[in-house]
Design a protein around this motif. Structure first.
Motif, PDB file in Angstrom:
ATOM      1  N   LYS A 202      25.510 -21.216  30.844  1.00 23.20           N
ATOM      2  CA  LYS A 202      24.331 -22.505  31.728  1.00 23.20           C
ATOM      3  C   LYS A 202      25.285 -23.556  30.335  1.00 23.20           C
ATOM      4  O   LYS A 202      24.914 -24.322  29.786  1.00 23.20           O
ATOM      5  CB  LYS A 202      23.756 -22.235  32.230  1.00 23.20           C
ATOM      6  N   ILE A 203      24.061 -22.446  29.144  1.00 21.03           N
ATOM      7  CA  ILE A 203      23.604 -23.113  27.953  1.00 21.03           C
ATOM      8  C   ILE A 203      24.887 -23.416  27.098  1.00 21.03           C
ATOM      9  O   ILE A 203      25.388 -24.874  26.697  1.00 21.03           O
ATOM     10  CB  ILE A 203      23.185 -22.097  26.427  1.00 21.03           C
ATOM     11  N   TYR A 204      25.824 -22.976  27.499  1.00 17.92           N
ATOM     12  CA  TYR A 204      27.651 -22.683  27.285  1.00 17.92           C
ATOM     13  C   TYR A 204      27.822 -24.020  26.919  1.00 17.92           C
ATOM     14  O   TYR A 204      28.400 -25.250  26.725  1.00 17.92           O
ATOM     15  CB  TYR A 204      28.385 -21.515  27.150  1.00 17.92           C
ATOM     16  N   GLU A 205      27.753 -24.099  29.031  1.00 13.46           N
ATOM     17  CA  GLU A 205      28.267 -25.745  28.941  1.00 13.46           C
ATOM     18  C   GLU A 205      27.757 -26.656  29.144  1.00 13.46           C
ATOM     19  O   GLU A 205      28.800 -28.100  28.909  1.00 13.46           O
ATOM     20  CB  GLU A 205      28.492 -25.247  30.473  1.00 13.46           C
ATOM     21  N   LYS A 215      31.541 -21.146  20.715  1.00  7.68           N
ATOM     22  CA  LYS A 215      32.184 -19.747  21.781  1.00  7.68           C
ATOM     23  C   LYS A 215      31.103 -19.365  22.086  1.00  7.68           C
ATOM     24  O   LYS A 215      30.306 -19.982  21.400  1.00  7.68           O
ATOM     25  CB  LYS A 215      32.600 -19.050  20.702  1.00  7.68           C
ATOM     26  N   LEU A 216      31.129 -19.026  22.987  1.00  6.53           N
ATOM     27  CA  LEU A 216      30.358 -18.185  24.152  1.00  6.53           C
ATOM     28  C   LEU A 216      29.244 -17.074  23.459  1.00  6.53           C
ATOM     29  O   LEU A 216      28.657 -16.651  23.202  1.00  6.53           O
ATOM     30  CB  LEU A 216      30.496 -17.862  25.379  1.00  6.53           C
ATOM     31  N   GLN A 217      30.116 -16.448  22.254  1.00  6.85           N
ATOM     32  CA  GLN A 217      29.314 -15.332  21.465  1.00  6.85           C
ATOM     33  C   GLN A 217      28.602 -15.711  20.727  1.00  6.85           C
ATOM     34  O   GLN A 217      27.126 -14.947  20.502  1.00  6.85           O
ATOM     35  CB  GLN A 217      30.484 -15.232  20.957  1.00  6.85           C
ATOM     36  N   ARG A 218      28.314 -16.782  20.323  1.00  6.40           N
ATOM     37  CA  ARG A 218      28.060 -17.707  19.270  1.00  6.40           C
ATOM     38  C   ARG A 218      26.441 -17.887  20.136  1.00  6.40           C
ATOM     39  O   ARG A 218      25.413 -17.651  20.083  1.00  6.40           O
ATOM     40  CB  ARG A 218      28.327 -18.755  18.536  1.00  6.40           C
ATOM     41  N   LEU A 223      20.565 -15.908  21.502  1.00  6.48           N
ATOM     42  CA  LEU A 223      19.526 -15.240  22.629  1.00  6.48           C
ATOM     43  C   LEU A 223      19.037 -14.084  21.349  1.00  6.48           C
ATOM     44  O   LEU A 223      18.045 -13.560  22.212  1.00  6.48           O
ATOM     45  CB  LEU A 223      20.792 -15.136  23.983  1.00  6.48           C
ATOM     46  N   ALA A 224      20.304 -13.024  20.893  1.00  7.66           N
ATOM     47  CA  ALA A 224      19.259 -11.941  21.014  1.00  7.66           C
ATOM     48  C   ALA A 224      18.657 -12.130  18.921  1.00  7.66           C
ATOM     49  O   ALA A 224      17.272 -11.131  19.517  1.00  7.66           O
ATOM     50  CB  ALA A 224      20.595 -11.246  20.131  1.00  7.66           C
ATOM     51  N   MET A 225      18.852 -13.092  18.309  1.00  6.88           N
ATOM     52  CA  MET A 225      18.179 -13.551  17.770  1.00  6.88           C
ATOM     53  C   MET A 225      16.179 -14.449  18.773  1.00  6.88           C
ATOM     54  O   MET A 225      15.615 -13.763  17.642  1.00  6.88           O
ATOM     55  CB  MET A 225      18.075 -15.004  17.109  1.00  6.88           C
ATOM     56  N   ILE A 226      16.299 -14.665  19.233  1.00  4.20           N
ATOM     57  CA  ILE A 226      14.939 -15.267  20.475  1.00  4.20           C
ATOM     58  C   ILE A 226      14.797 -13.885  20.751  1.00  4.20           C
ATOM     59  O   ILE A 226      13.359 -13.679  20.830  1.00  4.20           O
ATOM     60  CB  ILE A 226      15.572 -16.587  21.176  1.00  4.20           C
TER      61      ILE A 226
END
Length: 406
Positions: A202-205, A215-218, A223-226
């Motif tokens: 949803k964030i990606y969209e 890209k979704l990978q980004r 999210l990993a940093m958060i």
């Protein structure tokens, strides 16, 4: 103006204000003949001229306007339109006369008297008060643009401060904190709790419409940093989220205003006939700033006068036959700063290791080899820029790059 002409001339100094103007009339012996105060309204100007005629009688008269904030623009246009002789008096001259008094004081009447004294002493060298609407309009647009840009700088500083509380690693999320993708993210997810309440997809969209290369990978990396930042929730978090969203909206709105002003400048600048944008390193904003500060290039007989106007030419300090040239700290400092930053850009080295402008870079290195330090060499580059831009404006031609003879 010869002495017998001055004896038959009255000098009218006008101290300009927003609501009321004050005019003092003196003769060539600096005797005060009269004083007139009148409202800054075109409907009051004819009565002011009649009062001046009554006080001066059969003598000729010349007007001197100390217009520091544009309050006297309407009066200058009225007087020039009726073919009166109108001179522009630099406030620096007026200040020098005021400070020469053993007992320094200041009021509207004395200010107007000082303007009249400067007019009397320098009537032949003062510039005519020419009101050219196009340069004045460009200057107003540039001032408005600079004000909005400064406002956005403060907004971005506030945004940095607010994000550091909720997202300690926020600088790694996006390349710029005010990029379109970043602004979209801060607006929809001002704090981690909003991120945790949704999914990466949803964030990606949400961000994809403003960042097609995303890209979704980004998103997963963000999210990993958060997650590594830990729990950053604090009391009154909804109010903090409101502040972030409010700042984002203001930044976005200011960018829209800047874009609208740039559109207006694109329409006006070609009407001046100047083609400064053809020179590498001069964009729309820089071209508008240069034209707004310089105005009509015909005011300056040569490039040396323009350099002195901005305080880029050295000043001689000497006594008893001894002295040296020193750096000038006066002049138009805004224009001086524009040429300084232009010189820095011209001699800069790009990320690939190549000079942005090889000719200016070579000139800069040549001056360093001759024994000048880097700041002095940078001044030499700025002086060369003054000569080139003066020539482009004087002849209204495009920039032609230097080419060595084969």
């Amino acid at each position: 103006m010869r002495i017998y002409q001055k004896r038959n001339t009255c000098f009218i100094g006008i101290d300009m204000h927003k609501d009321m103007h004050c005019a003092v009339i003196i003769d060539c012996w600096m005797n005060k003949l009269g004083e007139v105060s009148f409202e800054n309204r075109p409907s009051k100007f004819p009565a002011f001229v009649e009062d001046v005629r009554r006080i001066c009688g059969t003598k000729e008269f010349v007007f001197g306007l100390e217009d520091t904030r544009g309050f006297g623009r309407n009066l200058a246009a009225y007087l020039v339109g009726r073919r009166f002789e109108v001179k522009h008096v630099n406030p620096a001259y007026t200040s020098a006369v005021r400070l020469s008094n053993p007992i320094i004081f200041k009021d509207d009447t004395y200010d107007a008297y000082c303007v009249a004294r400067v007019l009397r002493d320098m009537v032949d060298s003062l510039q005519d008060a020419r009101q050219e609407d196009i340069f004045w309009t460009i200057r107003q647009l540039v001032k408005r643009r600079d004000l909005i840009v400064k406002s956005n700088v403060m907004n971005k500083n506030q945004l940095h401060s607010q994000l550091s509380y909720s997202y300690p690693s926020y600088r790694k999320f996006f390349a710029l904190v005010d990029a379109k993708s970043a602004m979209c993210f801060w607006e929809h997810y001002p704090s981690p709790e909003h991120v945790k309440a949704t999914t990466p997809e949803k964030i990606y969209e949400t961000i994809k419409p403003v960042h097609q290369a995303l890209k979704l990978q980004r998103i997963h990396e963000i999210l990993a940093m958060i997650e590594k930042d830990g729990d950053t929730r604090k009391d009154y978090q909804p109010e903090r989220d409101f502040i972030v969203r409010n700042i984002v909206k203001e930044i976005r709105h200011n960018k829209e205003l800047i874009a609208e002003i740039d559109d207006e400048l694109r329409k006006l600048l070609p009407l001046t006939g100047y083609k400064l944008h053809t020179m590498p390193g001069i964009d729309l904003a820089t071209e508008a700033q240069l034209i707004s500060e310089i105005g009509d290039i015909n005011r300056f007989p040569d490039s040396d006068k323009l350099a002195r106007f901005m305080g880029l030419a050295p000043v001689q300090f000497s006594s008893a036959g001894k002295g040296k040239d020193q750096r000038c700290r006066n002049g138009n400092r805004a224009l001086n700063a524009i040429f300084h930053f232009m010189a820095v850009q011209m001699v800069a080295i790009s990320a690939s290791g190549k000079p942005r402008h090889p000719v200016f870079r070579g000139y800069f290195e040549q001056k360093v080899k001759e024994g000048k330090n880097k700041p002095q060499a940078l001044v030499c580059v700025a002086r060369r820029l003054v000569r080139i831009i003066y020539g482009m404006m004087k002849t209204k031609t495009e920039y032609r790059p230097y080419q060595k003879d084969l």
